[in-house]
Scaffold this motif. Structure first.
Motif, PDB file in Angstrom:
ATOM      1  N   TYR A 113     -64.209 -39.094  42.361  1.00  0.00           N
ATOM      2  CA  TYR A 113     -64.278 -38.225  41.175  1.00  0.00           C
ATOM      3  C   TYR A 113     -62.896 -37.793  40.705  1.00  0.00           C
ATOM      4  O   TYR A 113     -62.737 -37.200  39.657  1.00  0.00           O
ATOM      5  CB  TYR A 113     -65.133 -36.977  41.480  1.00  0.00           C
ATOM      6  N   ASP A 118     -61.675 -39.059  36.733  1.00  0.00           N
ATOM      7  CA  ASP A 118     -62.236 -37.758  36.356  1.00  0.00           C
ATOM      8  C   ASP A 118     -63.196 -37.846  35.169  1.00  0.00           C
ATOM      9  O   ASP A 118     -64.282 -37.269  35.189  1.00  0.00           O
ATOM     10  CB  ASP A 118     -61.105 -36.743  36.074  1.00  0.00           C
ATOM     11  N   ILE A 122     -67.162 -36.955  34.834  1.00  0.00           N
ATOM     12  CA  ILE A 122     -67.726 -35.993  33.872  1.00  0.00           C
ATOM     13  C   ILE A 122     -68.770 -36.681  32.969  1.00  0.00           C
ATOM     14  O   ILE A 122     -69.843 -36.126  32.719  1.00  0.00           O
ATOM     15  CB  ILE A 122     -66.608 -35.306  33.066  1.00  0.00           C
ATOM     16  N   MET A 125     -71.853 -36.852  34.968  1.00  0.00           N
ATOM     17  CA  MET A 125     -72.624 -35.596  35.006  1.00  0.00           C
ATOM     18  C   MET A 125     -73.499 -35.494  33.748  1.00  0.00           C
ATOM     19  O   MET A 125     -74.669 -35.122  33.824  1.00  0.00           O
ATOM     20  CB  MET A 125     -71.695 -34.370  35.014  1.00  0.00           C
ATOM     21  N   VAL A 306     -67.359 -29.746  37.012  1.00  0.00           N
ATOM     22  CA  VAL A 306     -66.389 -30.265  36.037  1.00  0.00           C
ATOM     23  C   VAL A 306     -64.959 -29.990  36.518  1.00  0.00           C
ATOM     24  O   VAL A 306     -64.047 -30.787  36.299  1.00  0.00           O
ATOM     25  CB  VAL A 306     -66.648 -29.626  34.643  1.00  0.00           C
ATOM     26  N   TRP A 307     -64.798 -28.896  37.244  1.00  0.00           N
ATOM     27  CA  TRP A 307     -63.458 -28.484  37.700  1.00  0.00           C
ATOM     28  C   TRP A 307     -63.030 -29.284  38.948  1.00  0.00           C
ATOM     29  O   TRP A 307     -61.833 -29.498  39.198  1.00  0.00           O
ATOM     30  CB  TRP A 307     -63.541 -26.977  37.989  1.00  0.00           C
TER      31      TRP A 307
END
Ligand code: HEM
Ligand code: HEM
Length: 433
Positions: A113, A118, A122, A125, A306-307
């Motif tokens: 991830y 990244d 996302i 998700m 998300v972070w």
């Protein structure tokens, strides 16, 4: 000369689309089945199956409260392979949620991830949310007691979201309760907006995977030789696709998609449960103030996910399952802790006196919302401190432990909601429900 132009012409025409989605050559080490378990490819195949079976169902299905239920009965009883078609759509939909979820875990547990992956994470998700939403919107379409009341319960959860919740619920339902406008909205979302959004996001997801140079591999395997995508990768994908297809066909011929009696808005079953993937949320609602159960907690989890890619950790073994031996031991401890904490939490809110009755002068938002929320977050903080000391974890391993804890915790909540809640949503043994 482009990447693909080196592929012989005959081969290109037969495998054009498949090869277009892949680089011409891949690293041999990425072919190891145990790296990905083919889960991303399976999710893509399930999407294709849903679109094909969904389009065929659409020829027969009528999206109106008067005719929807009969059109499904008629499809099942009078149309050649009608029942099979519905079964395939039903079981593939459930498999889609599970496979996408397991694929998420696989990418998390191999550290895939982090940048440059990244955006892949996302978009993933967002894909998972859309897959759940497509299940949810499809759920209403048969218009039987199960679907009508599950959607009534699940959409009522929306009204607890501060400010935006009630307007969203009204727009979605097209009125005060589930009715014709709801069915029309759900049908259009289900057969148009959501599938098109999934297809667009999938294209972005795939492009980002290519841009990151393919799937993640461990440092030690980065120099493994490059091999031709066809036959090495394509043949493996073909085997995975055939096995998945065979499994779905087998399940669809053995088990029928449920269909209860026609929806009756005047009679609510007791208990009225949300669809299985929302049962964890419905269970949370028993223990927390609704604002916390359906908004604060899910929004915090989403924000943390998300972070996650951007938390700095230089020393992680990306591409290795559970990152290290330490990672494996800590994940096991986190799984045990998640199960234990959640069972204790459920039992204590069952056995201890109701805080609202105990402190009637204090607003419920504090007694059943903020205070339990602080207790849960402090327990989490203590858990993180303990794990850090006990296993000397780096940040990636720590994130992994928290993720394991949350996944196990949600699983326990879901199992409790589905199997251990009877009349009035009281705790009961599964055989008494
Ligand atoms: C994105 C993937 C999709 C998922 C996860 C999905 C899921 C579902 C689910 C769970 C149901 C209820 C099935 C049942 O009765 O048990 C359903 C019904 C239905 N879906 Fe989909 N679907 C998808 C895509 C589509 C597409 C693209 C179409 C058409 C263009 C479609 C058309 C229908 C129709 C007409 C029904 C009503 C028939 C029935 O309930 O058996 N679906 N879908
Ligand atoms: C419709 C659903 C999805 C489809 C069709 C899909 C498809 C794929 C495929 C084909 C791959 C490469 C092969 C593999 O790893 O199996 C992949 C990689 C990836 N996916 Fe997904 N995916 C979906 C959902 C998700 C979800 C829910 C997440 C996470 C939240 C996610 C995150 C990732 C990441 C981070 C990678 C890169 C993995 C790596 O480099 O090793 N995807 N996806």
């Amino acid at each position: 000369m482009t990447e693909h132009s080196a592929t012989p012409k005959k081969e290109k025409s037969r495998f054009g689309l498949i090869l277009h989605l892949h680089p011409r050559k891949v690293r041999a080490s990425t072919l190891r089945f145990s790296l990905t378990f083919g889960l991303g490819g399976m999710a893509a195949l399930l999407m294709v199956m849903q679109v094909v079976t969904g389009l065929l169902l659409k020829f027969h299905y009528e999206p109106s409260p008067e005719n929807a239920y009969n059109s499904i009965l008629n499809l099942q009883e009078s149309l050649l392979f009608g029942k099979m078609l519905r079964n395939i759509h039903h079981w593939s939909a459930i498999a889609f949620v599970w496979i996408a979820f397991l694929h998420m875990l696989r990418t998390a547990f191999t550290g895939a991830y982090r940048p440059p992956r990244d955006v892949t994470w996302i978009t993933g998700m967002a894909l998972l949310l859309l897959v759940v939403l497509s299940n949810f919107t499809g759920y209403l379409l048969p218009w039987d007691q199960l679907s009508y009341w599950a959607v009534t319960v699940a959409t009522s959860l929306l009204s607890y979201i501060p400010l935006a919740g009630e307007p969203i619920r009204k727009v979605l339902l097209g009125g005060a309760e589930v009715g014709q406008p709801t069915l029309t909205n759900f049908f259009n979302l289900h057969t148009g907006v959501i599938p098109l959004s999934i297809i667009a996001l999938m294209a972005w997801h795939f492009w980002r995977i290519r841009r990151a140079g393919g799937v993640i591999v461990a440092e030690k395997d980065r120099e493994s030789p490059m091999v031709d995508t066809r036959p090495h990768l394509v043949n493996r994908e073909f085997v995975v696709a055939l096995v998945l297809f065979a499994a779905i066909l087998l399940i669809s011929s053995l088990f029928d998609a449920p269909l209860r009696e026609r929806a009756n808005p005047a009679f609510s079953p007791n208990p009225a449960k949300a669809p299985w993937y929302f049962m964890g949320l419905q269970e949370l609602l028993i223990h927390f103030h609704p604002v916390f159960a359906v908004f604060v907690l899910p929004a915090s989890v989403l924000a943390a996910a998300v972070w996650m890619p951007y938390v700095k950790s230089s020393d992680a073994n990306y591409g290795i399952w559970f990152l290290s031996d330490n990672g494996i031991s800590s994940a096991k401890t986190a799984a045990a802790a998640g199960a234990l904490f959640t069972v204790i939490f459920i039992m204590s809110s069952e056995l201890l006196p109701d805080p609202e009755a105990l402190l009637p002068a204090v607003p419920p938002l504090l007694t059943t919302g903020l205070i339990p929320f602080i207790i849960v977050t402090s327990t989490m903080w203590l858990f993180i401190k303990y794990m850090r000391r006990r296993f000397s974890l780096n940040r990636s391993e720590l994130i992994q432990s928290v993720l394991v804890l949350m996944v196990v915790s949600y699983a326990v909540l879901t199992v409790t909601g589905i199997f251990f809640r009877g009349e009035g949503m009281n705790l009961a043994w599964p055989w008494n429900i």
